[in-house]
Design a protein around this motif. Sequence first.
Motif, PDB file in Angstrom:
ATOM      1  N   LEU A 144       0.813  -1.219   0.000  1.00 29.00           N
ATOM      2  CA  LEU A 144       0.000   0.000   0.000  1.00 29.00           C
ATOM      3  C   LEU A 144       0.841   1.262   0.000  1.00 29.00           C
ATOM      4  N   ASP A 145       2.080   1.175   0.462  1.00 29.64           N
ATOM      5  CA  ASP A 145       2.980   2.335   0.479  1.00 29.64           C
ATOM      6  C   ASP A 145       3.728   2.526  -0.832  1.00 29.64           C
ATOM      7  N   ARG A 146       3.475   1.649  -1.813  1.00 30.79           N
ATOM      8  CA  ARG A 146       4.172   1.757  -3.090  1.00 30.79           C
ATOM      9  C   ARG A 146       3.577   2.879  -3.949  1.00 30.79           C
ATOM     10  N   PRO A 147       4.377   3.466  -4.847  1.00 25.07           N
ATOM     11  CA  PRO A 147       3.887   4.570  -5.690  1.00 25.07           C
ATOM     12  C   PRO A 147       2.712   4.185  -6.589  1.00 25.07           C
ATOM     13  N   TYR A 148       2.642   2.932  -7.041  1.00 26.54           N
ATOM     14  CA  TYR A 148       1.560   2.572  -7.971  1.00 26.54           C
ATOM     15  C   TYR A 148       0.196   2.647  -7.305  1.00 26.54           C
ATOM     16  N   VAL A 149       0.145   2.459  -5.983  1.00 25.75           N
ATOM     17  CA  VAL A 149      -1.128   2.579  -5.267  1.00 25.75           C
ATOM     18  C   VAL A 149      -1.568   4.042  -5.235  1.00 25.75           C
ATOM     19  N   GLU A 150      -0.622   4.920  -4.958  1.00 28.15           N
ATOM     20  CA  GLU A 150      -0.955   6.344  -4.951  1.00 28.15           C
ATOM     21  C   GLU A 150      -1.387   6.815  -6.336  1.00 28.15           C
ATOM     22  N   MET A 151      -0.730   6.306  -7.367  1.00 30.36           N
ATOM     23  CA  MET A 151      -1.108   6.673  -8.729  1.00 30.36           C
ATOM     24  C   MET A 151      -2.513   6.174  -9.052  1.00 30.36           C
ATOM     25  N   LEU A 175      -4.953   5.674  -6.932  1.00 30.90           N
ATOM     26  CA  LEU A 175      -5.910   6.488  -6.185  1.00 30.90           C
ATOM     27  C   LEU A 175      -6.130   7.835  -6.874  1.00 30.90           C
ATOM     28  N   LEU A 176      -5.065   8.428  -7.396  1.00 32.25           N
ATOM     29  CA  LEU A 176      -5.191   9.708  -8.097  1.00 32.25           C
ATOM     30  C   LEU A 176      -6.021   9.571  -9.365  1.00 32.25           C
ATOM     31  N   PRO A 184     -10.632   2.041  -3.759  1.00 30.80           N
ATOM     32  CA  PRO A 184      -9.659   1.358  -2.878  1.00 30.80           C
ATOM     33  C   PRO A 184      -9.840  -0.152  -2.849  1.00 30.80           C
TER      34      PRO A 184
END
Length: 328
Positions: free
Chosen positions: A222-229, A231-232, A237
């Motif tokens: 969940l802390d990886r960049p692809y998860v943040e991408m 979500l954006l 979720p």
Amino acid sequence: MASLSPDRSKARAKLLRMIAGRIGVAVLTLLLVSLIVFTISALLPGDAAQEALGQSATPAQVEALRHEMGLDRPAYVRFGTWLAALAGGDAGTSLVGNMPVADLIGERLPNSLLLAALTTLVAVPLALTIGIACAVNRGGRLDRALNLATLGMVALPEFLVATLAVLVFSVKLRWLPSIALLPKDAGWGEILLNLAMPIGSLCVVVVAQMARMTRAAVIDQLDRPYVEMALLKGVKPSRIVIGHVLPNAIGPIVNACALSLSYLLGGAIIVETIFNYPGLASLMVNAVTSRDMPLLQACAMIFCTVYLLLMLIADVTAILANPRLRNA
């Protein structure tokens, strides 16, 4: 069919070499374990001859029976004979029961497999649900409550959990039997009723360990960049967790499951003894009591083999699921 490209052929050959290396290490470990098991069992005070004849037997009678059992031969000769026979599928003859060890194990092994299978069916889905729920709600009330509960469960030893279960559900409430019996013609309802407390006692620590390691694996993803991408981009979720996080965390999760399930090997010895369950672990305890070395050694080797097999499965799964390990 088109042939594989050189790069893919090299990658597959490298992967096969890594897996073969892990298997080779497991085999060497098993050989080392066999030596340790034989040495420790040989160092136990007393022997089967003394146990079979009792304290009233004369030294001459004990020595004659030891010679008949082959216990007076040098240790290295007995180890080599035992290992060669074991490699050929012959676990020897029980010194106390005077029957093939394979027959004694064959009577108990299905019971242990049944207990392990039912415990796995309960523990794995429950632990994965708890671990994923904690990771998704990281820092929230649910996460703190479940973390506190699993931490307390890890700290509880199996004998205490089993003893409390007997006192509460058998002695006080009289809901469940205190002895886990398996009648030959029993249906699944009766089997589950008789095994409820052994399964629950084993699940307490296994679920806690598995849930905590699953939580750590999912949080790492969940802390990886692809998860943040994702979500954006507006991806839900739940879809991120199911479609992206869990597939990427499958290696650590399988490793966590294998490590936790291997704990059943040690926990089963205590639980089977407390509930008088006719499984392989209680058979090994009886072998220690009677100094039945062939039976003890065969049971110990089965437990070690299962443990190494679980670790091998976890290791190979991690290699297949993680490209960085394959390219290491």
